[in-house]
Design a protein around this motif. Sequence first.
Motif, PDB file in Angstrom:
ATOM      1  N   ALA A  73       0.697   8.725  -2.512  1.00 32.54           N
ATOM      2  CA  ALA A  73      -0.235   9.488  -3.342  1.00 32.54           C
ATOM      3  C   ALA A  73      -1.190  10.297  -2.473  1.00 32.54           C
ATOM      4  CB  ALA A  73      -1.011   8.550  -4.258  1.00 32.54           C
ATOM      5  N   GLY A  74      -1.630   9.733  -1.354  1.00 27.06           N
ATOM      6  CA  GLY A  74      -2.502  10.463  -0.445  1.00 27.06           C
ATOM      7  C   GLY A  74      -1.811  11.668   0.160  1.00 27.06           C
ATOM      8  N   ILE A  75      -0.553  11.503   0.533  1.00 23.93           N
ATOM      9  CA  ILE A  75       0.215  12.623   1.097  1.00 23.93           C
ATOM     10  C   ILE A  75       0.394  13.723   0.046  1.00 23.93           C
ATOM     11  CG2 ILE A  75       2.500  13.286   1.934  1.00 23.93           C
ATOM     12  CD1 ILE A  75       2.585  10.519   3.326  1.00 23.93           C
TER      13      ILE A  75
ATOM     14  N   PHE B 286       0.804  -1.214   0.000  1.00 26.46           N
ATOM     15  CA  PHE B 286       0.000   0.000   0.000  1.00 26.46           C
ATOM     16  C   PHE B 286       0.841   1.270   0.000  1.00 26.46           C
ATOM     17  CE2 PHE B 286      -3.161  -2.987   1.739  1.00 26.46           C
ATOM     18  CZ  PHE B 286      -4.187  -2.742   0.838  1.00 26.46           C
ATOM     19  N   ALA B 287       2.149   1.162  -0.043  1.00 27.07           N
ATOM     20  CA  ALA B 287       3.027   2.338   0.015  1.00 27.07           C
ATOM     21  C   ALA B 287       2.725   3.354  -1.091  1.00 27.07           C
ATOM     22  CB  ALA B 287       4.489   1.912  -0.014  1.00 27.07           C
TER      23      ALA B 287
ATOM     24  N   GLY C 247      -1.203  19.056  -2.120  1.00 28.54           N
ATOM     25  CA  GLY C 247      -1.699  19.856  -3.237  1.00 28.54           C
ATOM     26  C   GLY C 247      -2.993  20.575  -2.908  1.00 28.54           C
ATOM     27  N   ILE C 248      -3.912  19.901  -2.243  1.00 27.65           N
ATOM     28  CA  ILE C 248      -5.183  20.519  -1.881  1.00 27.65           C
ATOM     29  C   ILE C 248      -4.961  21.629  -0.864  1.00 27.65           C
ATOM     30  CG2 ILE C 248      -7.368  20.084  -0.686  1.00 27.65           C
ATOM     31  CD1 ILE C 248      -7.321  17.301  -2.062  1.00 27.65           C
ATOM     32  N   ASN C 249      -4.055  21.425   0.092  1.00 30.86           N
ATOM     33  CA  ASN C 249      -3.736  22.465   1.074  1.00 30.86           C
ATOM     34  C   ASN C 249      -3.108  23.679   0.396  1.00 30.86           C
ATOM     35  OD1 ASN C 249      -3.376  23.683   3.589  1.00 30.86           O
ATOM     36  ND2 ASN C 249      -1.330  22.839   3.779  1.00 30.86           N
ATOM     37  N   SER C 250      -2.191  23.460  -0.534  1.00 23.09           N
ATOM     38  CA  SER C 250      -1.561  24.572  -1.240  1.00 23.09           C
ATOM     39  C   SER C 250      -2.577  25.348  -2.065  1.00 23.09           C
ATOM     40  CB  SER C 250      -0.450  24.049  -2.153  1.00 23.09           C
ATOM     41  OG  SER C 250       0.552  23.432  -1.395  1.00 23.09           O
TER      42      SER C 250
END
Length: 62
Positions: A22-24, A16-17, A29-32
């Motif tokens: 990808a989640g991080i 699952f790495a 990206g969403i925070n930026s």
Amino acid sequence: MSLLGKKFNAPFAKPFAPFFFAGIIMMYGINSFGNTLMNTDEFKNDPRNPNAGKTQKPADKH
């Protein structure tokens, strides 16, 4: 007898790495993007904006 069921000796993190990374990347990206939108002219003076009261205007010298 275990309440969680039988334990299997299988790897969890290694397969699952890519999804974790990808989640991080997506969260960054969403925070930026959200921070960029908070600083636009349309939302700069919105009372819901946490940065609305933090901007200080330079003092006028007479």
